[in-house]
Design a protein around this motif. Sequence first.
Motif, mmCIF file in Angstrom:
data_model
loop_
_atom_site.group_PDB
_atom_site.id
_atom_site.type_symbol
_atom_site.label_atom_id
_atom_site.label_comp_id
_atom_site.label_asym_id
_atom_site.label_seq_id
_atom_site.Cartn_x
_atom_site.Cartn_y
_atom_site.Cartn_z
ATOM 1 N N GLU A 168 55.249 37.671 89.871
ATOM 2 C CA GLU A 168 56.068 37.770 91.069
ATOM 3 C C GLU A 168 56.525 39.209 91.285
ATOM 4 O OE1 GLU A 168 57.674 36.449 94.562
ATOM 5 O OE2 GLU A 168 56.398 35.352 93.147
ATOM 6 N N SER A 169 56.852 39.898 90.200
ATOM 7 C CA SER A 169 57.266 41.295 90.312
ATOM 8 C C SER A 169 56.121 42.175 90.797
ATOM 9 C CB SER A 169 57.764 41.805 88.948
ATOM 10 O OG SER A 169 58.895 41.078 88.526
ATOM 11 N N LEU A 174 53.505 45.319 95.113
ATOM 12 C CA LEU A 174 52.375 45.600 96.003
ATOM 13 C C LEU A 174 52.751 45.435 97.468
ATOM 14 C CD1 LEU A 174 49.483 43.878 94.004
ATOM 15 C CD2 LEU A 174 49.967 46.315 94.195
ATOM 16 N N GLU A 175 53.599 44.457 97.769
ATOM 17 C CA GLU A 175 54.025 44.258 99.153
ATOM 18 C C GLU A 175 54.822 45.451 99.656
ATOM 19 O OE1 GLU A 175 56.156 40.596 99.185
ATOM 20 O OE2 GLU A 175 54.348 39.353 99.353
ATOM 21 N N LYS A 176 55.681 46.022 98.797
ATOM 22 C CA LYS A 176 56.452 47.188 99.209
ATOM 23 C C LYS A 176 55.547 48.401 99.425
ATOM 24 C CE LYS A 176 60.909 45.912 97.194
ATOM 25 N NZ LYS A 176 61.984 46.311 96.241
ATOM 26 N N ILE A 177 54.575 48.549 98.527
ATOM 27 C CA ILE A 177 53.629 49.655 98.685
ATOM 28 C C ILE A 177 52.849 49.509 99.983
ATOM 29 C CG2 ILE A 177 51.535 50.713 97.737
ATOM 30 C CD1 ILE A 177 54.048 51.443 96.206
ATOM 31 N N GLU A 178 52.430 48.264 100.277
ATOM 32 C CA GLU A 178 51.667 47.998 101.498
ATOM 33 C C GLU A 178 52.494 48.304 102.739
ATOM 34 O OE1 GLU A 178 49.212 44.313 103.652
ATOM 35 O OE2 GLU A 178 50.427 43.965 101.856
ATOM 36 N N ASN A 179 53.812 48.036 102.665
ATOM 37 C CA ASN A 179 54.702 48.269 103.802
ATOM 38 C C ASN A 179 55.168 49.718 103.895
ATOM 39 O OD1 ASN A 179 54.580 45.568 104.554
ATOM 40 N ND2 ASN A 179 56.319 45.014 103.224
ATOM 41 N N GLY A 180 54.698 50.571 102.979
ATOM 42 C CA GLY A 180 55.063 51.981 103.022
ATOM 43 C C GLY A 180 56.398 52.285 102.380
ATOM 44 N N ILE A 184 59.707 50.693 92.451
ATOM 45 C CA ILE A 184 59.839 51.125 91.055
ATOM 46 C C ILE A 184 59.829 49.909 90.137
ATOM 47 C CG2 ILE A 184 61.157 53.203 91.638
ATOM 48 C CD1 ILE A 184 63.701 51.686 90.880
ATOM 49 N N ILE A 185 59.477 50.157 88.882
ATOM 50 C CA ILE A 185 59.551 49.127 87.848
ATOM 51 C C ILE A 185 60.675 49.532 86.905
ATOM 52 C CG2 ILE A 185 58.334 48.045 85.933
ATOM 53 C CD1 ILE A 185 55.735 48.519 87.399
ATOM 54 N N THR A 186 61.703 48.692 86.788
ATOM 55 C CA THR A 186 62.926 49.077 86.085
ATOM 56 C C THR A 186 62.919 48.735 84.612
ATOM 57 O OG1 THR A 186 63.923 46.973 86.731
ATOM 58 C CG2 THR A 186 64.280 48.864 88.182
#
Length: 300
Positions: A168-169, A174-180, A184-186
């Motif tokens: 899920e993370s 990937l969705e955030k990257i796709e949306n521009g 980050i991974i915490t």
Amino acid sequence: MLSKEEKRIFYDYMNGLSLYKPKDKLNNINNLIKSFLNKTLTMFLYDGLPETIDYIELEKLLQIKGISFITEYNNSLVVLPIDLIYDEVDVYGNALKGNVYFNDTREVKTMNIEDGVLIKNDYLGIGLMEIFKKYSFLVNESTTTLYLSNVLKRAEKVFTANDDATAESVKNYLEKIENGELAIITSSLLYESINVNTSQSMGTSLHELLEYDNYIKSQFYNEIGLYHHNNMKKERLITSEVEEGKSSVYPLVDNMLNSRRKGLKELNEKYNLNAGVEFTSSWELRSNLNEKIDNIENEE
């Protein structure tokens, strides 16, 4: 009862909004055949035909069925589909009768060939459908391969996760990257549970697939008399290459033109007409090719 998705697909189809479906091979092949036929129906230009003979209907019969039959019907000359009967033949084995189909009355009548004029698409009366079927299949397969190759280019990185939370993370990342958006991974534990694999390159490059696709299409167009060179080099074509390509487009279309002229000659003699036929785009193509070769030779 149609589902919501089925209703959407139905209404989109009725409004002409249906999308191209790569997996729908039969429909795609049929559409390719119609596209090919639309091109070849413009190959010939008729002159002097009676108004009751639609040259498009004549060409459709010739190219699809290979033969057509022109005879008098209700005091007018019309072109009709015919299936030859070989119960009675002449000394060369040619049929003397045929079953003629009348579309308006939906009747089939057996008629003597001498009661009209039989016109063939080619010397054997084969038509173009076998060529269309062959190349529509090959072109569709090539298009599907190109489509899949293009889709796989989107999956050069493959993410694997060890549990649902990590999956899920990764999805959110990937969705955030796709949306521009910046993502980050915490957690180091989360980072360590994600594996990223680079997909192996395909044995066949996209350029090679494009060359094959172009080769198939050029073979088809050359076979039906439309010059299409399959050379994808950046250099100009030399005279010999143009000559070789030019000569390859002639045999079948010359056969088709001669068959039509032979049929129209019989039609003119039988019904006192002055009908004729010539090439349209194909004939102009020959002139263009001759000019191209002359220009190349003059440059040299």
